[in-house]
Scaffold this motif. Structure first.
Motif, PDB file in Angstrom:
ATOM      1  N   ASN A 103       0.853  -1.171   0.000  1.00 54.20           N
ATOM      2  CA  ASN A 103       0.000   0.000   0.000  1.00 54.20           C
ATOM      3  C   ASN A 103       0.903   1.240   0.000  1.00 54.20           C
ATOM      4  N   PRO A 104       0.575   2.269  -0.783  1.00 55.62           N
ATOM      5  CA  PRO A 104       1.422   3.471  -0.816  1.00 55.62           C
ATOM      6  C   PRO A 104       1.640   4.126   0.548  1.00 55.62           C
ATOM      7  N   ASP A 105       0.712   3.935   1.488  1.00 48.71           N
ATOM      8  CA  ASP A 105       0.849   4.524   2.820  1.00 48.71           C
ATOM      9  C   ASP A 105       1.633   3.646   3.796  1.00 48.71           C
ATOM     10  N   ASN A 106       2.046   2.466   3.365  1.00 45.20           N
ATOM     11  CA  ASN A 106       2.779   1.547   4.244  1.00 45.20           C
ATOM     12  C   ASN A 106       4.277   1.863   4.134  1.00 45.20           C
ATOM     13  N   TRP A 107       4.689   2.877   4.878  1.00 44.80           N
ATOM     14  CA  TRP A 107       6.077   3.353   4.773  1.00 44.80           C
ATOM     15  C   TRP A 107       7.087   2.307   5.230  1.00 44.80           C
ATOM     16  N   ALA A 108       6.750   1.501   6.208  1.00 42.91           N
ATOM     17  CA  ALA A 108       7.682   0.465   6.670  1.00 42.91           C
ATOM     18  C   ALA A 108       7.946  -0.547   5.555  1.00 42.91           C
ATOM     19  N   SER A 109       6.899  -0.953   4.859  1.00 42.61           N
ATOM     20  CA  SER A 109       7.067  -1.913   3.775  1.00 42.61           C
ATOM     21  C   SER A 109       7.817  -1.288   2.603  1.00 42.61           C
ATOM     22  N   ARG A 110       7.526  -0.040   2.318  1.00 40.03           N
ATOM     23  CA  ARG A 110       8.262   0.645   1.246  1.00 40.03           C
ATOM     24  C   ARG A 110       9.749   0.717   1.583  1.00 40.03           C
ATOM     25  N   LYS A 111      10.071   1.021   2.830  1.00 39.68           N
ATOM     26  CA  LYS A 111      11.476   1.076   3.251  1.00 39.68           C
ATOM     27  C   LYS A 111      12.130  -0.292   3.140  1.00 39.68           C
ATOM     28  N   THR A 112      11.369  -1.348   3.447  1.00 46.17           N
ATOM     29  CA  THR A 112      11.908  -2.709   3.297  1.00 46.17           C
ATOM     30  C   THR A 112      12.283  -2.961   1.848  1.00 46.17           C
ATOM     31  N   CYS A 113      11.417  -2.617   0.915  1.00 44.21           N
ATOM     32  CA  CYS A 113      11.698  -2.827  -0.513  1.00 44.21           C
ATOM     33  C   CYS A 113      12.875  -1.986  -0.980  1.00 44.21           C
ATOM     34  N   GLU A 114      12.978  -0.761  -0.474  1.00 43.30           N
ATOM     35  CA  GLU A 114      14.118   0.087  -0.816  1.00 43.30           C
ATOM     36  C   GLU A 114      15.406  -0.470  -0.227  1.00 43.30           C
ATOM     37  N   TYR A 115      15.350  -0.941   1.004  1.00 39.69           N
ATOM     38  CA  TYR A 115      16.510  -1.548   1.669  1.00 39.69           C
ATOM     39  C   TYR A 115      17.018  -2.758   0.876  1.00 39.69           C
ATOM     40  N   LEU A 116      16.082  -3.500   0.291  1.00 27.57           N
ATOM     41  CA  LEU A 116      16.432  -4.671  -0.530  1.00 27.57           C
ATOM     42  C   LEU A 116      16.879  -4.284  -1.934  1.00 27.57           C
ATOM     43  N   GLN A 117      16.844  -2.999  -2.231  1.00 32.09           N
ATOM     44  CA  GLN A 117      17.272  -2.443  -3.521  1.00 32.09           C
ATOM     45  C   GLN A 117      16.403  -2.907  -4.685  1.00 32.09           C
ATOM     46  N   GLY A 118      15.102  -2.949  -4.427  1.00 36.87           N
ATOM     47  CA  GLY A 118      14.177  -3.251  -5.505  1.00 36.87           C
ATOM     48  C   GLY A 118      14.032  -2.059  -6.433  1.00 36.87           C
ATOM     49  N   GLU A 119      13.691  -2.339  -7.678  1.00 36.71           N
ATOM     50  CA  GLU A 119      13.442  -1.285  -8.660  1.00 36.71           C
ATOM     51  C   GLU A 119      12.005  -0.801  -8.477  1.00 36.71           C
ATOM     52  N   PHE A 120      11.844   0.467  -8.122  1.00 36.55           N
ATOM     53  CA  PHE A 120      10.513   1.038  -7.911  1.00 36.55           C
ATOM     54  C   PHE A 120       9.885   1.305  -9.271  1.00 36.55           C
TER      55      PHE A 120
END
Length: 148
Positions: A103-120
């Motif tokens: 979900n766009p408002d799930n900042w913790a999950s977004r940070k997890t994906c960024e930490y894993l270096q996923g392509e947004f």
């Protein structure tokens, strides 16, 4: 698809223990999935995660990996550490890439994906017939792609 032995899914902090395995359902366009408990090495269950193995159009929106960390254990990158282990399992299934969505408002999950270096890939509108829209009331998802 044949489910694989998952005893190797551990690192120096966590291990993934099988909760259940679910077969795919072609009529519903569902792929087989592993469901795990995320555990401390001494056994405490800290959360859960899953890996959906295969490719369907719907997985673009719901993702191949899902995760949840119990509140008391948040803030230690356990979701990211579990995802790294799941990426190795996906490679054993000869998958080329995975999506993780949130979900766009799930900042913790977004940070997890960024930490894993996923392509947004962006924030996308869910189709009108999407199960997440119908059952959960979700309208948008952030999409991250991980090449394996």
């Amino acid at each position: 698809m044949q489910f694989l032995n998952t005893d190797f899914l551990k690192n120096d902090e966590i291990k993934l223990t099988v909760d259940r395995l679910t077969e795919g359902n072609p009529e519903k366009n569902w792929v087989p999935a592993y469901h795990f408990h995320i555990c401390a090495l001494h056994g405490n269950i800290m959360g859960a995660c899953n890996l959906r193995v295969g490719y369907t159009d719907g997985l673009y929106y719901v993702g191949h990996i899902g995760y949840r960390i119990n509140e008391v254990y948040r803030g230690h990158h356990y979701a990211a550490k579990a995802c790294k282990l799941l990426l190795s399992l996906a490679q054993k299934h000869e998958m080329c890439y995975l999506y993780i969505t949130c979900n766009p408002d799930n900042w913790a999950s977004r940070k997890t994906c960024e930490y894993l270096q996923g392509e947004f890939l962006g924030v996308v509108e869910l189709p009108e017939d999407n199960d997440l829209r119908i059952n959960e009331g979700e309208t948008q998802m952030c999409i991250f792609k991980f090449n394996l």
